[in-house]
Design a protein around this motif. Structure first.
Motif, PDB file in Angstrom:
ATOM      1  N   LEU A  12      34.902  42.492  45.554  1.00  0.00           N
ATOM      2  CA  LEU A  12      35.430  41.742  44.404  1.00  0.00           C
ATOM      3  C   LEU A  12      36.952  41.593  44.376  1.00  0.00           C
ATOM      4  N   HIS A  13      37.614  41.687  45.534  1.00  0.00           N
ATOM      5  CA  HIS A  13      39.088  41.567  45.512  1.00  0.00           C
ATOM      6  C   HIS A  13      39.553  41.101  46.892  1.00  0.00           C
ATOM      7  N   ILE A  14      39.797  39.795  47.012  1.00  0.00           N
ATOM      8  CA  ILE A  14      40.126  39.191  48.313  1.00  0.00           C
ATOM      9  C   ILE A  14      41.207  38.123  48.121  1.00  0.00           C
ATOM     10  N   ASP A  44      43.416  35.542  44.157  1.00  0.00           N
ATOM     11  CA  ASP A  44      44.809  35.374  44.568  1.00  0.00           C
ATOM     12  C   ASP A  44      45.758  35.685  43.414  1.00  0.00           C
ATOM     13  N   HIS A  45      46.975  36.095  43.794  1.00  0.00           N
ATOM     14  CA  HIS A  45      47.975  36.483  42.798  1.00  0.00           C
ATOM     15  C   HIS A  45      48.433  35.267  41.987  1.00  0.00           C
ATOM     16  N   ASP A  46      48.164  35.295  40.704  1.00  0.00           N
ATOM     17  CA  ASP A  46      48.722  34.337  39.741  1.00  0.00           C
ATOM     18  C   ASP A  46      48.415  32.879  40.082  1.00  0.00           C
ATOM     19  N   LEU A  68      41.189  35.816  39.911  1.00  0.00           N
ATOM     20  CA  LEU A  68      42.639  35.858  40.135  1.00  0.00           C
ATOM     21  C   LEU A  68      43.104  37.293  39.983  1.00  0.00           C
ATOM     22  N   GLU A  69      44.319  37.561  40.415  1.00  0.00           N
ATOM     23  CA  GLU A  69      44.962  38.856  40.162  1.00  0.00           C
ATOM     24  C   GLU A  69      46.249  38.566  39.403  1.00  0.00           C
ATOM     25  N   LEU A  70      46.249  38.992  38.150  1.00  0.00           N
ATOM     26  CA  LEU A  70      47.325  38.641  37.224  1.00  0.00           C
ATOM     27  C   LEU A  70      48.418  39.716  37.244  1.00  0.00           C
ATOM     28  N   VAL A  85      51.366  46.503  36.621  1.00  0.00           N
ATOM     29  CA  VAL A  85      49.896  46.601  36.523  1.00  0.00           C
ATOM     30  C   VAL A  85      49.299  45.296  37.020  1.00  0.00           C
ATOM     31  N   HIS A  86      48.314  45.376  37.918  1.00  0.00           N
ATOM     32  CA  HIS A  86      47.615  44.169  38.368  1.00  0.00           C
ATOM     33  C   HIS A  86      46.253  44.118  37.697  1.00  0.00           C
ATOM     34  N   LEU A  87      45.969  42.995  37.037  1.00  0.00           N
ATOM     35  CA  LEU A  87      44.660  42.815  36.404  1.00  0.00           C
ATOM     36  C   LEU A  87      43.860  41.786  37.184  1.00  0.00           C
ATOM     37  N   ALA A 200      43.160  46.575  38.525  1.00  0.00           N
ATOM     38  CA  ALA A 200      43.197  46.699  39.979  1.00  0.00           C
ATOM     39  C   ALA A 200      43.927  47.977  40.403  1.00  0.00           C
ATOM     40  N   HIS A 201      43.401  48.632  41.425  1.00  0.00           N
ATOM     41  CA  HIS A 201      44.017  49.816  42.052  1.00  0.00           C
ATOM     42  C   HIS A 201      44.898  50.639  41.097  1.00  0.00           C
ATOM     43  N   PRO A 202      44.308  51.182  40.022  1.00  0.00           N
ATOM     44  CA  PRO A 202      45.146  51.881  39.023  1.00  0.00           C
ATOM     45  C   PRO A 202      45.817  53.148  39.534  1.00  0.00           C
ATOM     46  N   ARG A 206      51.113  54.898  46.197  1.00  0.00           N
ATOM     47  CA  ARG A 206      51.927  54.554  47.371  1.00  0.00           C
ATOM     48  C   ARG A 206      52.768  53.297  47.106  1.00  0.00           C
ATOM     49  N   ARG A 207      52.301  52.439  46.203  1.00  0.00           N
ATOM     50  CA  ARG A 207      52.996  51.177  45.921  1.00  0.00           C
ATOM     51  C   ARG A 207      54.097  51.326  44.886  1.00  0.00           C
ATOM     52  N   GLY A 208      54.058  52.389  44.119  1.00  0.00           N
ATOM     53  CA  GLY A 208      55.022  52.545  43.038  1.00  0.00           C
ATOM     54  C   GLY A 208      54.403  53.422  41.961  1.00  0.00           C
ATOM     55  N   SER A 257      37.917  45.488  48.756  1.00  0.00           N
ATOM     56  CA  SER A 257      38.765  45.704  49.930  1.00  0.00           C
ATOM     57  C   SER A 257      40.241  45.404  49.676  1.00  0.00           C
ATOM     58  N   ASP A 258      40.542  44.456  48.761  1.00  0.00           N
ATOM     59  CA  ASP A 258      41.910  43.934  48.613  1.00  0.00           C
ATOM     60  C   ASP A 258      42.373  43.353  49.960  1.00  0.00           C
ATOM     61  N   PHE A 259      41.478  42.603  50.581  1.00  0.00           N
ATOM     62  CA  PHE A 259      41.749  42.007  51.898  1.00  0.00           C
ATOM     63  C   PHE A 259      42.891  40.979  51.803  1.00  0.00           C
TER      64      PHE A 259
HETATM   65 FE    FE Z   1      47.264  44.186  43.586  1.00  0.00          FE
END
Ligand code: FE
Ligand code: AMP
Ligand code: FE
Ligand code: ZN
Length: 293
Positions: A12-14, A44-46, A68-70, A85-87, A200-202, A206-208, A257-259
């Motif tokens: 559910l995340h590509i 996709d982002h935004d 989408l990823e907001l 935060v990514h939703l 997403a990935h709460p 490693r990202r921040g 996966s966040d591919f």
């Molecule tokens: Fe993300």
């Protein structure tokens, strides 16, 4: 859907070239089918710009969940620093005026901030240019991975992943914040557009910096529907904790996966969502429908 006797494989995340992935929407759909996915969400982002191409390329047997990823920001209490935060939003109405306007604002903001990051890198003597970064983006929703590709091409780093270690890191000297949407408003906007939202990935530290449980609880209270529990950036112990939190808060636990194609090492279907969780999540949305090939 899967043949009887086999559980559906649901990712559910590509990402595609509509944002910072390296495969076009049509190519990512084909790759998903080859990888044995039964359901894939395009997030996709935004931007929703990849949806139509993905639908047109959808082979028989694959279902595409448009999403989408907001880009959001969680404003903690007084004196606390904001946290990115990514939703993930699924099955939103692509013509919802408030959503369309906010996505347009976020993409403009991505472009403004991308140019500032490049200015800082150029000022430090690195041989890249904003024009070249825009060529890599080719009209997509611009992100740091596009800057990373210019850094790879210039021979500054060997991979986009390496570019994130220092040059593109949120903790590094070249980072520039973008003005993201307040996370509470983000949950509410996705719901207003008929969609369902998943954090997403709460726990991807490693990202921040990451939010605490109180923040996730606060978002649940305004309509957050799920938590991405199984994600490549989560350690096993973090997944265990998130699974318990999701159960406690009555949220759906997803896996993905966040591919991003070759911009990241994640593989399609690296983590997946349980079919019952998938159906529970989708039942809450009415803005658009999954597209079955
Ligand atoms: Fe993300
Ligand atoms: P931005 O959206 O411009 O803030 O950039 C963040 C994006 O970069 C996220 O969508 C991630 O997918 C991607 N990203 C973060 N860390 C890495 C990494 N180590 N390697 C490749 N891509 C990354
Ligand atoms: Fe990304
Ligand atoms: Zn993502």
């Amino acid at each position: 859907m899967a043949d009887s006797g086999r559980s559906a494989v649901i990712d559910l995340h590509i990402h595609s070239t509509a944002s910072d992935g390296t495969l076009s929407p049509a190519a990512v759909v084909a790759a998903a089918a080859v990888a044995g996915l039964d359901v894939m969400a395009l997030t996709d982002h935004d931007t929703l710009a990849g949806w139509d191409e993905a639908f047109a390329a959808c082979p028989s047997g694959l279902t595409i969940v448009p999403g989408l990823e907001l880009s959001c920001v969680y404003q903690g209490g007084e004196g606390q620093r904001p946290i990115s935060v990514h939703l993930l939003g699924y099955l939103v109405d692509p013509s919802h005026p408030g959503l369309v306007a906010e996505l347009c604002r976020l993409r403009t903001e991505r472009s403004r901030r991308g140019e500032k990051i490049v200015e800082k890198l150029v000022a430090a003597g690195l041989p890249i240019s904003w024009d070249r970064v825009r060529e890599f983006a080719a009209g997509a929703s611009i992100g740091r991975p596009h800057v990373g590709r210019a850094l790879v091409e210039a021979g500054v780093v060997a991979s986009v992943d390496e570019a994130f270690v220092e040059l593109l890191s949120a903790a590094g000297p070249y980072y520039v914040r973008k003005a993201d949407l307040d996370a509470v408003a983000g949950v509410q906007l996705i719901a207003a557009a008929g969609g369902v939202s998943v954090f997403a990935h709460p726990a991807a530290g490693r990202r921040g910096r990451v939010v605490d449980e109180a923040a996730i609880t606060a978002l649940a209270q305004v309509g957050l529907c799920g938590i991405e529990v199984d994600h490549p950036d989560h350690l096993p112990a973090e997944r265990d904790d998130l699974r318990i939190l999701a159960a406690d808060l009555g949220l759906v636990a997803t896996g993905s996966s966040d591919f991003h194609g070759t911009n990241k090492v994640n593989r399609l279907g690296q983590h997946t969502t349980d079919p019952s969780a998938y159906h529970e999540l989708m039942a809450g949305a009415c803005g658009s429908r999954p597209y079955a090939g």
